[in-house]
Design a protein around this motif. Structure first.
Motif, PDB file in Angstrom:
ATOM      1  N   LEU A  77      40.045  50.531  46.969  1.00 10.58           N
ATOM      2  CA  LEU A  77      39.887  49.731  48.179  1.00 10.58           C
ATOM      3  C   LEU A  77      38.432  49.524  48.567  1.00 10.58           C
ATOM      4  O   LEU A  77      38.049  48.435  48.995  1.00 10.58           O
ATOM      5  CB  LEU A  77      40.648  50.380  49.338  1.00 10.58           C
ATOM      6  N   LEU A  78      37.598  50.538  48.401  1.00  5.93           N
ATOM      7  CA  LEU A  78      36.214  50.443  48.859  1.00  5.93           C
ATOM      8  C   LEU A  78      35.215  50.060  47.776  1.00  5.93           C
ATOM      9  O   LEU A  78      34.138  49.566  48.090  1.00  5.93           O
ATOM     10  CB  LEU A  78      35.787  51.770  49.505  1.00  5.93           C
ATOM     11  N   SER A  79      35.543  50.264  46.504  1.00  8.42           N
ATOM     12  CA  SER A  79      34.517  50.011  45.485  1.00  8.42           C
ATOM     13  C   SER A  79      34.913  49.053  44.364  1.00  8.42           C
ATOM     14  O   SER A  79      34.040  48.560  43.659  1.00  8.42           O
ATOM     15  CB  SER A  79      34.070  51.345  44.871  1.00  8.42           C
ATOM     16  N   ARG A  80      36.186  48.795  44.141  1.00 10.66           N
ATOM     17  CA  ARG A  80      36.607  47.852  43.093  1.00 10.66           C
ATOM     18  C   ARG A  80      37.884  47.193  43.589  1.00 10.66           C
ATOM     19  O   ARG A  80      38.967  47.689  43.408  1.00 10.66           O
ATOM     20  CB  ARG A  80      36.851  48.568  41.767  1.00 10.66           C
ATOM     21  N   ASN A  81      37.692  46.040  44.233  1.00 11.64           N
ATOM     22  CA  ASN A  81      38.808  45.386  44.913  1.00 11.64           C
ATOM     23  C   ASN A  81      38.800  43.884  44.634  1.00 11.64           C
ATOM     24  O   ASN A  81      38.071  43.413  43.768  1.00 11.64           O
ATOM     25  CB  ASN A  81      38.744  45.698  46.413  1.00 11.64           C
ATOM     26  N   CYS A  82      39.602  43.137  45.369  1.00 10.85           N
ATOM     27  CA  CYS A  82      39.710  41.696  45.131  1.00 10.85           C
ATOM     28  C   CYS A  82      38.391  40.970  45.376  1.00 10.85           C
ATOM     29  O   CYS A  82      38.125  39.942  44.754  1.00 10.85           O
ATOM     30  CB  CYS A  82      40.839  41.085  45.962  1.00 10.85           C
ATOM     31  N   ASN A  83      37.563  41.500  46.253  1.00 11.30           N
ATOM     32  CA  ASN A  83      36.255  40.885  46.499  1.00 11.30           C
ATOM     33  C   ASN A  83      35.366  41.003  45.267  1.00 11.30           C
ATOM     34  O   ASN A  83      34.702  40.042  44.876  1.00 11.30           O
ATOM     35  CB  ASN A  83      35.575  41.523  47.703  1.00 11.30           C
ATOM     36  N   ASN A  84      35.347  42.194  44.656  1.00 14.35           N
ATOM     37  CA  ASN A  84      34.562  42.387  43.439  1.00 14.35           C
ATOM     38  C   ASN A  84      35.062  41.485  42.313  1.00 14.35           C
ATOM     39  O   ASN A  84      34.272  40.873  41.593  1.00 14.35           O
ATOM     40  CB  ASN A  84      34.641  43.844  42.967  1.00 14.35           C
ATOM     41  N   PHE A  85      36.379  41.410  42.171  1.00 16.75           N
ATOM     42  CA  PHE A  85      36.953  40.558  41.135  1.00 16.75           C
ATOM     43  C   PHE A  85      36.579  39.094  41.355  1.00 16.75           C
ATOM     44  O   PHE A  85      36.138  38.412  40.427  1.00 16.75           O
ATOM     45  CB  PHE A  85      38.481  40.699  41.071  1.00 16.75           C
ATOM     46  N   SER A  86      36.749  38.593  42.568  1.00 16.18           N
ATOM     47  CA  SER A  86      36.460  37.183  42.841  1.00 16.18           C
ATOM     48  C   SER A  86      35.006  36.856  42.520  1.00 16.18           C
ATOM     49  O   SER A  86      34.709  35.817  41.927  1.00 16.18           O
ATOM     50  CB  SER A  86      36.767  36.851  44.306  1.00 16.18           C
ATOM     51  N   HIS A  87      34.113  37.739  42.905  1.00 14.87           N
ATOM     52  CA  HIS A  87      32.685  37.545  42.648  1.00 14.87           C
ATOM     53  C   HIS A  87      32.400  37.522  41.145  1.00 14.87           C
ATOM     54  O   HIS A  87      31.771  36.586  40.629  1.00 14.87           O
ATOM     55  CB  HIS A  87      31.891  38.654  43.333  1.00 14.87           C
ATOM     56  N   ASP A  88      32.864  38.544  40.430  1.00 12.55           N
ATOM     57  CA  ASP A  88      32.582  38.641  39.003  1.00 12.55           C
ATOM     58  C   ASP A  88      33.277  37.534  38.207  1.00 12.55           C
ATOM     59  O   ASP A  88      32.703  36.995  37.262  1.00 12.55           O
ATOM     60  CB  ASP A  88      33.005  40.007  38.476  1.00 12.55           C
ATOM     61  N   ALA A  89      34.495  37.196  38.595  1.00 12.90           N
ATOM     62  CA  ALA A  89      35.219  36.136  37.891  1.00 12.90           C
ATOM     63  C   ALA A  89      34.529  34.790  38.064  1.00 12.90           C
ATOM     64  O   ALA A  89      34.464  33.997  37.124  1.00 12.90           O
ATOM     65  CB  ALA A  89      36.660  36.066  38.378  1.00 12.90           C
ATOM     66  N   ALA A  90      34.000  34.535  39.251  1.00 14.40           N
ATOM     67  CA  ALA A  90      33.291  33.275  39.488  1.00 14.40           C
ATOM     68  C   ALA A  90      32.015  33.206  38.647  1.00 14.40           C
ATOM     69  O   ALA A  90      31.753  32.202  37.980  1.00 14.40           O
ATOM     70  CB  ALA A  90      32.967  33.108  40.962  1.00 14.40           C
ATOM     71  N   LEU A  91      31.226  34.285  38.676  1.00 14.77           N
ATOM     72  CA  LEU A  91      29.947  34.272  37.970  1.00 14.77           C
ATOM     73  C   LEU A  91      30.089  34.412  36.460  1.00 14.77           C
ATOM     74  O   LEU A  91      29.432  33.696  35.700  1.00 14.77           O
ATOM     75  CB  LEU A  91      29.047  35.406  38.497  1.00 14.77           C
ATOM     76  N   GLU A  92      30.932  35.324  36.019  1.00 13.46           N
ATOM     77  CA  GLU A  92      31.040  35.623  34.599  1.00 13.46           C
ATOM     78  C   GLU A  92      32.170  34.856  33.909  1.00 13.46           C
ATOM     79  O   GLU A  92      31.968  34.296  32.840  1.00 13.46           O
ATOM     80  CB  GLU A  92      31.245  37.125  34.396  1.00 13.46           C
ATOM     81  N   GLY A  93      33.331  34.894  34.497  1.00 12.15           N
ATOM     82  CA  GLY A  93      34.489  34.282  33.852  1.00 12.15           C
ATOM     83  C   GLY A  93      34.462  32.770  33.876  1.00 12.15           C
ATOM     84  O   GLY A  93      34.857  32.123  32.906  1.00 12.15           O
ATOM     85  N   LEU A  94      33.991  32.208  34.988  1.00 14.45           N
ATOM     86  CA  LEU A  94      33.947  30.743  35.127  1.00 14.45           C
ATOM     87  C   LEU A  94      32.542  30.172  34.989  1.00 14.45           C
ATOM     88  O   LEU A  94      32.355  28.963  34.940  1.00 14.45           O
ATOM     89  CB  LEU A  94      34.531  30.332  36.485  1.00 14.45           C
ATOM     90  N   ARG A  95      31.538  31.060  34.960  1.00 13.33           N
ATOM     91  CA  ARG A  95      30.130  30.653  34.828  1.00 13.33           C
ATOM     92  C   ARG A  95      29.688  29.707  35.936  1.00 13.33           C
ATOM     93  O   ARG A  95      28.974  28.731  35.703  1.00 13.33           O
ATOM     94  CB  ARG A  95      29.861  30.012  33.465  1.00 13.33           C
ATOM     95  N   LEU A  96      30.123  30.024  37.168  1.00 14.62           N
ATOM     96  CA  LEU A  96      29.691  29.244  38.322  1.00 14.62           C
ATOM     97  C   LEU A  96      28.356  29.782  38.824  1.00 14.62           C
ATOM     98  O   LEU A  96      27.986  30.917  38.532  1.00 14.62           O
ATOM     99  CB  LEU A  96      30.748  29.310  39.428  1.00 14.62           C
ATOM    100  N   GLY A  97      27.660  29.009  39.605  1.00 18.99           N
ATOM    101  CA  GLY A  97      26.350  29.401  40.104  1.00 18.99           C
ATOM    102  C   GLY A  97      26.379  30.435  41.198  1.00 18.99           C
ATOM    103  O   GLY A  97      25.374  31.072  41.484  1.00 18.99           O
ATOM    104  N   ARG A  98      27.541  30.620  41.809  1.00 19.04           N
ATOM    105  CA  ARG A  98      27.650  31.638  42.863  1.00 19.04           C
ATOM    106  C   ARG A  98      29.073  32.175  42.880  1.00 19.04           C
ATOM    107  O   ARG A  98      29.995  31.555  42.399  1.00 19.04           O
ATOM    108  CB  ARG A  98      27.271  31.076  44.231  1.00 19.04           C
ATOM    109  N   GLY A  99      29.204  33.377  43.444  1.00 21.07           N
ATOM    110  CA  GLY A  99      30.518  34.009  43.483  1.00 21.07           C
ATOM    111  C   GLY A  99      30.907  34.433  44.855  1.00 21.07           C
ATOM    112  O   GLY A  99      30.222  34.275  45.808  1.00 21.07           O
TER     113      GLY A  99
END
Length: 99
Positions: A77-99
Motif C-alpha cells: 500500500l505504501l511503497s508499491r501500489n497502483c500509483n507506482n504502476f501507473s507512473h512506470d507503465a506510462a514512462l517505460e511500458g508506453l514510452r510517454l514523456g510523463r507518468g
C-alpha cells in the motif's frame, strides 16, 4: 502509525482498456472496472500518444509480473501500489514523456 484518509486509485486507460495494479497487473474495460468497484474518476489526465502497440504494452506488463516488480505478491500500500504502476507503465511500458 499511519492514518490514511483517502486511497486514490490510478490506472492507465489505453487501447480501450483500463490497466491497473492490485492483485498483479490487471486490465478490463474501463466501465467494467468502475461498475464492479463503484469507483469513478475524480480527475483524468491526458498523458500523450504512444507508438507502442497493445501487444507490446501487454508484453511489458507480463514481464513486470513475471520478474516480480508488479507481481501478485509485490503489492504494498505504501511503497508499491497502483500509483507506482501507473507512473512506470506510462514512462517505460508506453514510452510517454510523463507518468
Amino acid at each position: 502509525q499511519h492514518v490514511i484518509d483517502v486511497l486514490p486509485h490510478t490506472a492507465l486507460v489505453v487501447f480501450g482498456k483500463e490497466y491497473f495494479f492490485g492483485r498483479g497487473i490487471e486490465w478490463c474495460h474501463p466501465q467494467e472496472f468502475r461498475a464492479s468497484r463503484g469507483i469513478h474518476p475524480i480527475e483524468i489526465q491526458l498523458l500523450g500518444h504512444t507508438t507502442k502497440t497493445a501487444a507490446e504494452f501487454e508484453e511489458w506488463c507480463r514481464l513486470q509480473a513475471q520478474n516480480g516488480r508488479f507481481g501478485m505478491e509485490s503489492y504494498d500500500l505504501l511503497s508499491r501500489n497502483c500509483n507506482n504502476f501507473s507512473h512506470d507503465a506510462a514512462l517505460e511500458g508506453l514510452r510517454l514523456g510523463r507518468g
